[in-house]
Design an enzyme around this catalytic site. Sequence first.
Site, PDB file in Angstrom:
ATOM      1  N   ASP A  59       0.843  -1.201   0.000  1.00 52.90           N
ATOM      2  CA  ASP A  59       0.000   0.000   0.000  1.00 52.90           C
ATOM      3  C   ASP A  59       0.879   1.252   0.000  1.00 52.90           C
ATOM      4  O   ASP A  59       0.988   1.953   1.002  1.00 52.90           O
ATOM      5  CB  ASP A  59      -0.913  -0.038   1.229  1.00 52.90           C
ATOM      6  CG  ASP A  59      -1.824   1.173   1.337  1.00 52.90           C
ATOM      7  OD1 ASP A  59      -2.122   1.783   0.298  1.00 52.90           O
ATOM      8  OD2 ASP A  59      -2.224   1.505   2.473  1.00 52.90           O
ATOM      9  N   LYS A  61       0.642   3.600  -2.670  1.00 48.50           N
ATOM     10  CA  LYS A  61      -0.111   4.669  -3.343  1.00 48.50           C
ATOM     11  C   LYS A  61       0.766   5.465  -4.305  1.00 48.50           C
ATOM     12  O   LYS A  61       0.871   6.688  -4.209  1.00 48.50           O
ATOM     13  CB  LYS A  61      -0.753   5.596  -2.307  1.00 48.50           C
ATOM     14  CG  LYS A  61      -1.671   4.903  -1.310  1.00 48.50           C
ATOM     15  CD  LYS A  61      -2.236   5.918  -0.321  1.00 48.50           C
ATOM     16  CE  LYS A  61      -3.145   5.266   0.711  1.00 48.50           C
ATOM     17  NZ  LYS A  61      -2.369   4.419   1.670  1.00 48.50           N
ATOM     18  N   ASN A  67       6.144   7.115 -16.372  1.00 44.73           N
ATOM     19  CA  ASN A  67       7.303   6.225 -16.445  1.00 44.73           C
ATOM     20  C   ASN A  67       7.796   5.821 -15.064  1.00 44.73           C
ATOM     21  O   ASN A  67       8.196   4.670 -14.842  1.00 44.73           O
ATOM     22  CB  ASN A  67       8.442   6.890 -17.227  1.00 44.73           C
ATOM     23  CG  ASN A  67       8.197   6.905 -18.719  1.00 44.73           C
ATOM     24  OD1 ASN A  67       7.317   6.199 -19.209  1.00 44.73           O
ATOM     25  ND2 ASN A  67       8.965   7.704 -19.442  1.00 44.73           N
ATOM     26  N   ARG A 188     -14.230  -1.255  11.240  1.00 40.21           N
ATOM     27  CA  ARG A 188     -14.085  -1.474  12.678  1.00 40.21           C
ATOM     28  C   ARG A 188     -15.187  -2.411  13.152  1.00 40.21           C
ATOM     29  O   ARG A 188     -16.368  -2.164  12.864  1.00 40.21           O
ATOM     30  CB  ARG A 188     -14.207  -0.151  13.446  1.00 40.21           C
ATOM     31  CG  ARG A 188     -13.125   0.871  13.147  1.00 40.21           C
ATOM     32  CD  ARG A 188     -11.796   0.468  13.768  1.00 40.21           C
ATOM     33  NE  ARG A 188     -10.794   1.500  13.581  1.00 40.21           N
ATOM     34  CZ  ARG A 188     -10.019   1.625  12.513  1.00 40.21           C
ATOM     35  NH1 ARG A 188     -10.159   0.778  11.502  1.00 40.21           N
ATOM     36  NH2 ARG A 188      -9.118   2.582  12.441  1.00 40.21           N
ATOM     37  N   GLY A 217      -7.019  -3.045  10.964  1.00 42.09           N
ATOM     38  CA  GLY A 217      -5.732  -2.932  11.631  1.00 42.09           C
ATOM     39  C   GLY A 217      -5.802  -3.159  13.119  1.00 42.09           C
ATOM     40  O   GLY A 217      -5.740  -4.285  13.602  1.00 42.09           O
TER      41      GLY A 217
END
Length: 245
Positions: A59, A61, A67, A188, A217
């Site tokens: 992750d 991003k 390129n 959650r 998490g």
Amino acid sequence: MTHKIIVALDFPAGAPALALADRLDPARCRLKVGKELFTAAGPDLVRALVARGFEVFLDLKFHDIPNTVAAACRAAAGLGVWMLNVHAAGGRRMMDAAREALESLPPGDGAADTPQRPLLIAVTVLTSMSAGDLAETGVADTPAEQVMRLARLAHACALDGVVCSAQEAAGLRAALGADFRLVTPGIRPAGAAAADQRRVMTPVEALRAGATDLVIGRPITGAGDPLAALAAIQADIEENLGRAF
């Protein structure tokens, strides 16, 4: 089949992340490595997780010129990751370049036990962003409107899916079809604190709304028994949806 939740390894160093991974089961979950952990522990941490049998969502991003993003995607594939992401705000040419870079890889290029190219998804609107936050960046639309615009662009670029709030999942599912992955953070279990993500749902709510992949998490990584916490969430999903989702 038990739903494989993506567990977010939000740790500041590699040692606690690996210790947590060793308390989980790759048959029951996937793992997400984000910017903090990757910056601290690097590619070797990802390789160690893959070697333990985990499917890894990298992750990071990516958001840069086409390129540069294409080269970064090829490098990520070389680590054997299961999925990676780019920012949809980087535009059509950037997303096309990322997809083409992965499509150009021969089978098995990522890792010996990863014969398929990594999944490529796009980030739409960060789950911490409110309408006011977007307005400050020059975006007049609501978060839901901006998510839809960017998700449609990612779909047009033939990406595998998007990261989105579960609150946008139903609309995206209706607009983009059954085969487009909807990866939802801000998940959650009932009773858990929302922390730093504003647009949150429970796992069951998110799946009912059309999400395909749940990112969770602290309710798992912060539990005294992470595997038991994971199993409890999966049991709740199965009980409420009537089957292993």
